[in-house]
Design a protein around this motif. Structure first.
Motif, PDB file in Angstrom:
ATOM      1  N   GLY A 244       0.823  -1.204   0.000  1.00  0.00           N
ATOM      2  CA  GLY A 244       0.000   0.000   0.000  1.00  0.00           C
ATOM      3  C   GLY A 244       0.849   1.242   0.000  1.00  0.00           C
ATOM      4  N   ARG A 245       0.239   2.330  -0.420  1.00  0.00           N
ATOM      5  CA  ARG A 245       0.920   3.613  -0.377  1.00  0.00           C
ATOM      6  C   ARG A 245       1.284   3.935   1.067  1.00  0.00           C
ATOM      7  N   SER A 246       2.268   4.769   1.210  1.00  0.00           N
ATOM      8  CA  SER A 246       2.648   5.254   2.523  1.00  0.00           C
ATOM      9  C   SER A 246       1.453   5.995   3.159  1.00  0.00           C
ATOM     10  N   ASN A 247       1.264   5.791   4.463  1.00  0.00           N
ATOM     11  CA  ASN A 247       0.259   6.517   5.238  1.00  0.00           C
ATOM     12  C   ASN A 247      -1.197   6.044   5.084  1.00  0.00           C
ATOM     13  N   VAL A 248      -1.404   4.915   4.425  1.00  0.00           N
ATOM     14  CA  VAL A 248      -2.780   4.409   4.290  1.00  0.00           C
ATOM     15  C   VAL A 248      -3.263   3.714   5.561  1.00  0.00           C
ATOM     16  N   GLY A 249      -2.328   3.464   6.489  1.00  0.00           N
ATOM     17  CA  GLY A 249      -2.701   2.781   7.735  1.00  0.00           C
ATOM     18  C   GLY A 249      -2.297   1.317   7.740  1.00  0.00           C
ATOM     19  N   LYS A 250      -1.320   0.966   6.937  1.00  0.00           N
ATOM     20  CA  LYS A 250      -0.892  -0.431   6.828  1.00  0.00           C
ATOM     21  C   LYS A 250      -0.276  -0.919   8.143  1.00  0.00           C
TER      22      LYS A 250
ATOM     23  N   THR B 268       6.928   0.520  12.209  1.00  0.00           N
ATOM     24  CA  THR B 268       7.295   0.815  10.820  1.00  0.00           C
ATOM     25  C   THR B 268       6.413   1.964  10.344  1.00  0.00           C
ATOM     26  N   GLY B 269       6.819   2.599   9.303  1.00  0.00           N
ATOM     27  CA  GLY B 269       5.970   3.620   8.699  1.00  0.00           C
ATOM     28  C   GLY B 269       6.096   4.979   9.350  1.00  0.00           C
ATOM     29  N   LYS B 270       6.767   5.055  10.483  1.00  0.00           N
ATOM     30  CA  LYS B 270       6.904   6.352  11.130  1.00  0.00           C
ATOM     31  C   LYS B 270       7.964   7.200  10.427  1.00  0.00           C
ATOM     32  N   LYS B 271       8.982   6.522   9.920  1.00  0.00           N
ATOM     33  CA  LYS B 271       9.996   7.220   9.147  1.00  0.00           C
ATOM     34  C   LYS B 271       9.914   6.731   7.707  1.00  0.00           C
TER      35      LYS B 271
ATOM     36  N   ASN C 226      -9.247   1.081   3.815  1.00  0.00           N
ATOM     37  CA  ASN C 226      -9.124   1.501   5.207  1.00  0.00           C
ATOM     38  C   ASN C 226      -9.661   2.922   5.423  1.00  0.00           C
ATOM     39  N   LYS C 227      -9.741   3.301   6.680  1.00  0.00           N
ATOM     40  CA  LYS C 227     -10.210   4.630   7.116  1.00  0.00           C
ATOM     41  C   LYS C 227     -11.662   4.891   6.711  1.00  0.00           C
ATOM     42  N   MET C 228     -12.461   3.826   6.633  1.00  0.00           N
ATOM     43  CA  MET C 228     -13.862   3.992   6.251  1.00  0.00           C
ATOM     44  C   MET C 228     -14.641   4.783   7.298  1.00  0.00           C
ATOM     45  N   ASP C 229     -14.077   4.893   8.515  1.00  0.00           N
ATOM     46  CA  ASP C 229     -14.718   5.739   9.546  1.00  0.00           C
ATOM     47  C   ASP C 229     -14.780   7.200   9.116  1.00  0.00           C
ATOM     48  N   LYS C 230     -13.935   7.581   8.153  1.00  0.00           N
ATOM     49  CA  LYS C 230     -13.931   8.971   7.686  1.00  0.00           C
ATOM     50  C   LYS C 230     -14.776   9.183   6.425  1.00  0.00           C
ATOM     51  N   VAL C 231     -15.362   8.101   5.921  1.00  0.00           N
ATOM     52  CA  VAL C 231     -16.078   8.184   4.644  1.00  0.00           C
ATOM     53  C   VAL C 231     -17.584   8.284   4.885  1.00  0.00           C
TER      54      VAL C 231
ATOM     55  N   ILE D 205     -12.813  -1.347   5.766  1.00  0.00           N
ATOM     56  CA  ILE D 205     -12.413  -1.535   7.163  1.00  0.00           C
ATOM     57  C   ILE D 205     -12.031  -0.210   7.817  1.00  0.00           C
ATOM     58  N   SER D 206     -11.886  -0.258   9.126  1.00  0.00           N
ATOM     59  CA  SER D 206     -11.279   0.840   9.857  1.00  0.00           C
ATOM     60  C   SER D 206     -10.297   0.231  10.856  1.00  0.00           C
ATOM     61  N   ALA D 207      -9.039   0.199  10.463  1.00  0.00           N
ATOM     62  CA  ALA D 207      -8.018  -0.447  11.294  1.00  0.00           C
ATOM     63  C   ALA D 207      -7.926   0.223  12.656  1.00  0.00           C
ATOM     64  N   LYS D 208      -8.011   1.547  12.643  1.00  0.00           N
ATOM     65  CA  LYS D 208      -7.867   2.318  13.860  1.00  0.00           C
ATOM     66  C   LYS D 208      -8.952   1.985  14.880  1.00  0.00           C
ATOM     67  N   ARG D 209     -10.147   1.699  14.372  1.00  0.00           N
ATOM     68  CA  ARG D 209     -11.257   1.353  15.273  1.00  0.00           C
ATOM     69  C   ARG D 209     -11.354  -0.140  15.533  1.00  0.00           C
TER      70      ARG D 209
HETATM   71  P1  GDP Z   1       1.274   3.356   7.067  1.00  0.00           P
HETATM   72  O1  GDP Z   1       2.253   4.393   6.629  1.00  0.00           O
HETATM   73  O2  GDP Z   1       0.455   2.861   5.933  1.00  0.00           O
HETATM   74  O3  GDP Z   1       1.886   2.235   7.845  1.00  0.00           O
HETATM   75  O4  GDP Z   1       0.233   4.109   8.012  1.00  0.00           O
HETATM   76  P2  GDP Z   1       0.068   4.161   9.606  1.00  0.00           P
HETATM   77  O5  GDP Z   1      -0.434   2.865  10.138  1.00  0.00           O
HETATM   78  O6  GDP Z   1       1.303   4.707  10.202  1.00  0.00           O
HETATM   79  O7  GDP Z   1      -1.137   5.210   9.722  1.00  0.00           O
HETATM   80  C1  GDP Z   1      -1.070   6.493   9.151  1.00  0.00           C
HETATM   81  C2  GDP Z   1      -2.062   7.401   9.843  1.00  0.00           C
HETATM   82  O8  GDP Z   1      -3.390   6.974   9.545  1.00  0.00           O
HETATM   83  C3  GDP Z   1      -1.934   7.385  11.364  1.00  0.00           C
HETATM   84  O9  GDP Z   1      -2.163   8.690  11.835  1.00  0.00           O
HETATM   85  C4  GDP Z   1      -3.046   6.435  11.791  1.00  0.00           C
HETATM   86  O10 GDP Z   1      -3.520   6.705  13.089  1.00  0.00           O
HETATM   87  C5  GDP Z   1      -4.104   6.736  10.746  1.00  0.00           C
HETATM   88  N1  GDP Z   1      -5.050   5.624  10.555  1.00  0.00           N
HETATM   89  C6  GDP Z   1      -4.750   4.322  10.389  1.00  0.00           C
HETATM   90  N2  GDP Z   1      -5.868   3.583  10.244  1.00  0.00           N
HETATM   91  C7  GDP Z   1      -6.904   4.445  10.318  1.00  0.00           C
HETATM   92  C8  GDP Z   1      -8.325   4.293  10.256  1.00  0.00           C
HETATM   93  O11 GDP Z   1      -8.879   3.205  10.097  1.00  0.00           O
HETATM   94  N3  GDP Z   1      -9.068   5.437  10.356  1.00  0.00           N
HETATM   95  C9  GDP Z   1      -8.501   6.669  10.536  1.00  0.00           C
HETATM   96  N4  GDP Z   1      -9.321   7.708  10.633  1.00  0.00           N
HETATM   97  N5  GDP Z   1      -7.176   6.838  10.605  1.00  0.00           N
HETATM   98  C10 GDP Z   1      -6.381   5.751  10.507  1.00  0.00           C
END
Ligand code: GDP
Length: 194
Positions: A8-14, A28-31, A132-137, A167-171
């Motif tokens: 997945g692209r960077s920042n998608v929540g992988k 991972t993904g923080k840097k 992912n992030k369907m909680d925002k859609v 899905i919503s990984a965060k939730r």
């Molecule tokens: P990665 O770069 O793909 O590994 O992404 P991260 O897991 O580091 O997540 C990037 C940002 O998206 C972070 O601020 C997460 O908290 C946020 N995030 C991840 N999953 C979700 C989700 O399901 N919903 C929302 N709203 N934010 C999410």
């Protein structure tokens, strides 16, 4: 051994999704761009590994050449392991994916997500798109129908529950992905691994 790869692209929540799925805590993904090699994790009780491949596409502070190198590494990994890879999971940001795809297409470029989806299928790897992030859609069905359209899957999206997993990984709302993966493994008669 058998594996399921996540791209997945960077920042998608992988990373968030991998954490939620595996129970591992890692950072991972923080840097962006630093994590260049695949990470392997176990899925509790299952006889295969999850492989977290580096994020691709735009990353702040990572130049074009480095981004291309990351993508080449991902493609090579998938080609080299295509026999062992049971399923590919393409993680996208449900809130942003359509705009990103359309922006690339309007510039005459092939969007990374679309390219990766077709690439996985071309090398014979059944692919699930974790939206992912369907909680925002808000307009959920419209968004998922649009995604099917961009991926060349004739809608409505509900016909593709084995392929499109909102899905919503965060939730912690990941059941549709779990179910899609189980279906994919069952269809390959590999549910013995679960
Ligand atoms: P990665 O770069 O793909 O590994 O992404 P991260 O897991 O580091 O997540 C990037 C940002 O998206 C972070 O601020 C997460 O908290 C946020 N995030 C991840 N999953 C979700 C989700 O399901 N919903 C929302 N709203 N934010 C999410």
């Amino acid at each position: 051994g058998a594996e399921i790869v996540f791209v997945g692209r960077s920042n998608v929540g992988k990373s968030t999704l991998m954490r939620e799925f595996t129970g591992h805590t890692f950072t991972t993904g923080k840097k962006p761009g630093v994590t260049r090699s695949p990470n392997h994790y176990d899925w509790a009780g299952a006889d295969f590994t999850f492989t977290d491949l580096p994020g691709f596409g735009f990353m702040e502070g990572v130049d074009e050449e480095a981004r291309e190198a990351i993508k080449d590494d991902i493609v090579r990994y998938i080609e080299d392991h295509s026999e062992e890879i049971l399923v590919g999971v393409l993680v996208v940001d449900g809130k942003a994916v359509i705009d990103i795809i359309d922006r690339h297409e309007s510039r005459g470029e092939i969007p990374h997500d679309v390219e990766m989806f077709h690439f996985l299928r071309e090398v014979g790897i059944p692919t699930v798109v974790a939206v992912n992030k369907m909680d925002k859609v808000e307009e959920r069905d419209d968004r998922l129908d649009a995604l099917c359209d961009r991926l060349g899957l004739p809608g409505p999206w509900q016909q593709w529950r084995d392929t499109i997993a909102p899905i919503s990984a965060k939730r912690g709302q990941t059941a549709p992905l779990r179910e899609a993966l189980e279906t994919q493994l069952r269809e390959q008669h590999r549910d013995d691994l679960l």
